[in-house]
Design an enzyme around this catalytic site. Structure first.
Site, mmCIF file in Angstrom:
data_model
loop_
_atom_site.group_PDB
_atom_site.id
_atom_site.type_symbol
_atom_site.label_atom_id
_atom_site.label_comp_id
_atom_site.label_asym_id
_atom_site.label_seq_id
_atom_site.Cartn_x
_atom_site.Cartn_y
_atom_site.Cartn_z
ATOM 1 N N HIS A 93 9.227 8.784 3.110
ATOM 2 C CA HIS A 93 9.553 7.552 2.392
ATOM 3 C C HIS A 93 9.217 6.370 3.289
ATOM 4 C CE1 HIS A 93 11.316 4.586 -0.071
ATOM 5 N NE2 HIS A 93 12.368 4.380 0.692
ATOM 6 N N CYS B 15 15.064 5.788 -4.322
ATOM 7 C CA CYS B 15 13.854 6.025 -3.539
ATOM 8 C C CYS B 15 13.420 7.483 -3.524
ATOM 9 C CB CYS B 15 14.055 5.541 -2.108
ATOM 10 S SG CYS B 15 14.484 3.790 -1.969
ATOM 11 N N ASN C 20 8.888 -1.366 1.349
ATOM 12 C CA ASN C 20 9.608 -0.294 0.668
ATOM 13 C C ASN C 20 9.465 -0.478 -0.844
ATOM 14 O OD1 ASN C 20 11.435 1.529 -0.405
ATOM 15 N ND2 ASN C 20 13.126 0.955 0.943
#
Length: 292
Positions: free
Chosen positions: A219, A78, A249
Site C-alpha cells: 500500500h 485502503c 495515498n
C-alpha cells in the site's frame, strides 16, 4: 519530506470516482482483450463512492457497456482492492462467474480536510483495475490471500460523519465530520504490524518463502512504513515497487495503480511471484501472492 510524497493527482470538480474507475476499467479491458458484454461481475473498492447508493459499480457498468454484469461496491478502505480481488476469486472458483472486473477508485480530495495538515498532505485521487478470469492451463494468477480486520481500532482512521450514526446537518456542517480523521502514530504502528503479518501468512499459504518473492507491491501510504516492513521481512527495499512519490495515498486505488505500472514498466515479468500487501481503516489488512 517525512512521507516520501512529492506529487499528487487531484480530480477535476466534475470528475467523480466512477469516471476514474471507468477509465481504469477500459485500460484493463484493453489489455485483457475483452469487451464490456463479457464481464459477469463488477466489484468496486472505494471509500469515496459517487453517492451512498446506488453502488458506484452501477455507474461504471453503464459507462463501459457491461450490460450483463452484477455490480457491487466493497468498503474496506485502503485494503479494499485486495478484499475485492479475493471476493472475485471466490466467485470464479465457485463457477458462479467467468469474468470479474475489480476496480480500486477514490476521490479522496472530496473527503479531505484541507485545514488539517496531519492528513491533507497525504491523500490523492486515482483508480486502477484488473480483470480476473479462470485459466484452464498453467499456474499463473492468484495463488493465495490472507484478509483480516480488527474493529477495535476503528477510531484511529475513520470518517465520523455522513452515515446513519452522524448525518450531516445544518447544525454540524461546519465541524468537518465528513472528512478523514487519523491518529498518525497509532496508524503507523498498526500498519507495520498488520502488513508484516499479512505478508508472512500469504506467502506461507502459497507454499513459498520470502526469498521467492520477486516484487513486493505495498500500500502506497508512507515510505517509512514501507521501509519498516522491508526491514522486518528482511527484503531489500529495491524489491518493493513504490510510486507514492507521484500519487500519494490513493487508498483502495493505490495497489491497483502500482500493479498496473509495475506490469507496464516491465518491473514484473511472466513467472514472477508478486506479493501485494495493504492496510486501511477498519482496521483492515490483506496480503496476496500471485504468479504473474
Amino acid at each position: 519530506s517525512r512521507t516520501g510524497i512529492k506529487e499528487r493527482r487531484i480530480a477535476a470538480d466534475d470528475e467523480f470516482t466512477s469516471d476514474m474507475g471507468a477509465k481504469a476499467a477500459e485500460a484493463a479491458m484493453e489489455m485483457a482483450g475483452i469487451k464490456g458484454a463479457e464481464i459477469d461481475l463488477i466489484l468496486v473498492a472505494t471509500a469515496t463512492p459517487d453517492m451512498v447508493f446506488p453502488a458506484t459499480a452501477c455507474f461504471i457498468q453503464t459507462k463501459i457497456g457491461a450490460t450483463k454484469a452484477a455490480c457491487l461496491d466493497i468498503s474496506a478502505a485502503c485494503a479494499g482492492f485486495l478484499f475485492a480481488v479475493e471476493i472475485g476469486q471466490q466467485f470464479i472458483m465457485s463457477h458462479t462467474y467467468d469474468t470479474v472486473l475489480v476496480i480500486g477508485a477514490e476521490k479522496l480530495s472530496s473527503i479531505t480536510d484541507w485545514t488539517d495538515r496531519n492528513t491533507c498532505v497525504l491523500f490523492g485521487d486515482g483508480a486502477g483495475a484488473a480483470i480476473l478470469r479462470h485459466r484452464d492451463s498453467g499456474s499463473h494468477g492468484l495463488i493465495s490471500s490472507h484478509i483480516a480486520s480488527d474493529g477495535n481500532y476503528s477510531h484511529i482512521l475513520w470518517m465520523p460523519g455522513g452515515g446513519s450514526r452522524t448525518p450531516i446537518t445544518k447544525e454540524n456542517a461546519d465541524d468537518r465530520l465528513q472528512t478523514i480523521k487519523m491518529s498518525g502514530k497509532e496508524v503507523y504502528k498498526q500498519a507495520v504490524i498488520a502488513m508484516v503479518d499479512a505478508a508472512r501468512k500469504a506467502v506461507e499459504k502459497a507454499g513459498l518463502t520470502i526469498e521467492d518473492i520477486a516484487c513486493v507491491i505495498p500500500h502506497q501510504a508512507n515510505v517509512r512504513i514501507i521501509e519498516a516492513i522491508a526491514g522486518r521481512l528482511k527484503i531489500p527495499v529495491d524489491r518493493f515497487f513504490v510510486n507514492l512519490d507521484v500519487y500519494g495515498n490513493t487508498s483502495a486505488a493505490a495497489v491497483a495503480i502500482a500493479l498496473d505500472e509495475a506490469n507496464r514498466s516491465g518491473r514484473i515479468k511472466r513467472g514472477d511471484y508478486v506479493l501485494l500487501v495493504v492496510f486501511g481503516g477498519g482496521l483492515t489488512w490483506a496480503g496476496s501472492v500471485m504468479e504473474w
